[in-house]
Design an enzyme around this catalytic site. Sequence first.
Site, short mmCIF file in Angstrom:
data_model
loop_
_atom_site.label_atom_id
_atom_site.label_comp_id
_atom_site.label_asym_id
_atom_site.label_seq_id
_atom_site.Cartn_x
_atom_site.Cartn_y
_atom_site.Cartn_z
N ARG A 31 0.81 -1.22 0.00
CA ARG A 31 0.00 0.00 0.00
C ARG A 31 0.84 1.27 0.00
NH1 ARG A 31 -4.18 -1.31 4.72
NH2 ARG A 31 -2.17 -1.74 5.66
N ASP B 136 -3.56 -1.69 -2.92
CA ASP B 136 -4.22 -2.38 -1.82
C ASP B 136 -5.00 -3.53 -2.45
OD1 ASP B 136 -5.74 -3.34 0.18
OD2 ASP B 136 -6.54 -1.41 0.84
N HIS C 8 5.69 -25.78 13.42
CA HIS C 8 7.07 -26.27 13.31
C HIS C 8 7.29 -27.57 14.08
CE1 HIS C 8 7.48 -22.38 11.67
NE2 HIS C 8 7.71 -21.72 12.78
C1 BG6 Z 1 8.21 -18.32 13.67
C2 BG6 Z 1 7.55 -17.92 14.95
O1 BG6 Z 1 7.33 -19.10 12.89
O2 BG6 Z 1 9.38 -19.08 13.96
C3 BG6 Z 1 8.50 -17.13 15.82
O3 BG6 Z 1 6.39 -17.13 14.67
C4 BG6 Z 1 9.80 -17.90 16.02
O4 BG6 Z 1 7.91 -16.82 17.07
C5 BG6 Z 1 10.35 -18.37 14.68
O5 BG6 Z 1 10.72 -17.03 16.66
C6 BG6 Z 1 11.54 -19.29 14.89
O6 BG6 Z 1 12.15 -19.56 13.65
P1 BG6 Z 1 13.69 -19.95 13.55
O7 BG6 Z 1 13.90 -20.23 12.10
O8 BG6 Z 1 14.46 -18.75 14.03
O9 BG6 Z 1 13.89 -21.13 14.42
#
Ligand code: BG6
Length: 491
Positions: free
Chosen positions: A50, A93, A239
């Site tokens: 934007r 936008d 993760h």
């Molecule tokens: C992100 C999270 O997905 O992963 C963060 O939102 C976190 O809170 C980050 O710090 C960690 O990623 P990496 O690659 O630094 O282990």
Amino acid sequence: MDKPGRQQVDVFVILGATGDLARHMLLPSLYFLDAEGLLPEGMKVIGAARTAMSRPAFLKEVREQVEARAKPAKVHEAAWERFAKRVHYVQADVAKAEGAKALKDEIGEARLPAFYLALSPSLFEPVCKALKAADVATPMSRVVLEKPVGHDLESSRKVNAAVAHAFSEDRVFRIDHYLGKETVQNLIALRFANTLFEPLWNNLAVDHVQITVAETVGVGDRWPYYDDYGALRDMLQNHMLQLLCLVAMEPPADLDPDSVRNEKVKVLKSLRPFTRRMAEEWSIRGQYASGVVEGEAVASYESERGQPSETETFVALRAEIDNWRWAGVPFFLRTGKRLPERRTQIVIQFKGVPHSIFDGAGREDLIANRLVIDLQPDEDIELLLMNKAPGLNQSGMRLQSLPLSLSLAKSYADKDARRRIAYEPLMLEIINGVTTLFVRRDEVEQAWEWIDGVADAWAAASMKPKPYSAGTWGPAGAFALIERFGRAWYE
Ligand code: BG6
């Protein structure tokens, strides 16, 4: 219809191009891919946001980020010139019809655009609608979504449905940047390119598994997002469950996207749903208080937030995978911010030998084998094996545990090399249309289902986060949790 895996993207559009993710990760990743000759000839890169900004001003910002990421090396001028020619900027936008139209004009005749939504998740729905209504999203185009896809199962379904309205599932790339990390992919190689481990990779030989994702950083000014999510939704839902899936899944038939993702979904479906009692006995929530991390005094989460909060910045729990392979093998997961060190590690703790032939001191020395997979900051794989300690001993053979180390850091050491950005392989897969390293809709929804169960069980048990001093390994309850089951965190 074309096979998405066979054709390359001809215009890569980043929506939210002035945001941190785009500037720090996405645009530099595209530059490095280009520098290695991996971008398709003629592929255009369009940044859209934007903010009013000229193309030279946008390029200047991109260049600064590329320089920062290239260290210790310098930017290769010829490669930069080539990359800069690809890059365009459009002020738009895209959640609105006129913004989508401006983008369409910039895209021009391109046949196969990819749209990377580096935007707040609340915009996924309106942006997908606007792209479709303006005919910018065609049946050929691909879309990339950053986590979090939703806040729980219900909202995630809603986002996924809105996206599905504009893009078919085989064209949706849900990013979990952990899947772009070299050592995370190496888990697949370790398990399925060696005969050694697979026969032992089950409840007959494995005592338990530990997965730790420890960070030294705090939440800082990300609290408006974080306070709503907490460690469970921010780290565990994505993760950590991805790591768990790669450790626990059955061997896929091949590396085709659906072969791998089908196996991951089966693991997620086998996770035992949390009950209130499990919440109380199998999990702990924590929140960092002030303390000292890496020699520096740091503030508490609450003072960053500016008011009391019941959001957890630490979680440890025991998960059980109710299937034949893993029945009875606890998976201990823990993640937190403001811990003493940055460490992402998977530990496969094997069972002890069935019978000890050693007596005296040797019997006491004997410890069970352990496979330690370090993902960050060092990338290493160590198998701890028992050896005879050298020397003479009248009271019987002494034993010693020694690591058989793959030392990935040393094996592939190149002191001048920069650290590859985890987004680079992912961007390449998007361009080539291969979805193996991305999270499928049913996978993300299945993960939410289990996570919702944990959150509901916490609520039913009225479990509040326990404070822990920044710079420590979480609340004392995290140690009590694993000790209750006769194990200890691997330090
Ligand atoms: C992100 C999270 O997905 O992963 C963060 O939102 C976190 O809170 C980050 O710090 C960690 O990623 P990496 O690659 O630094 O282990």
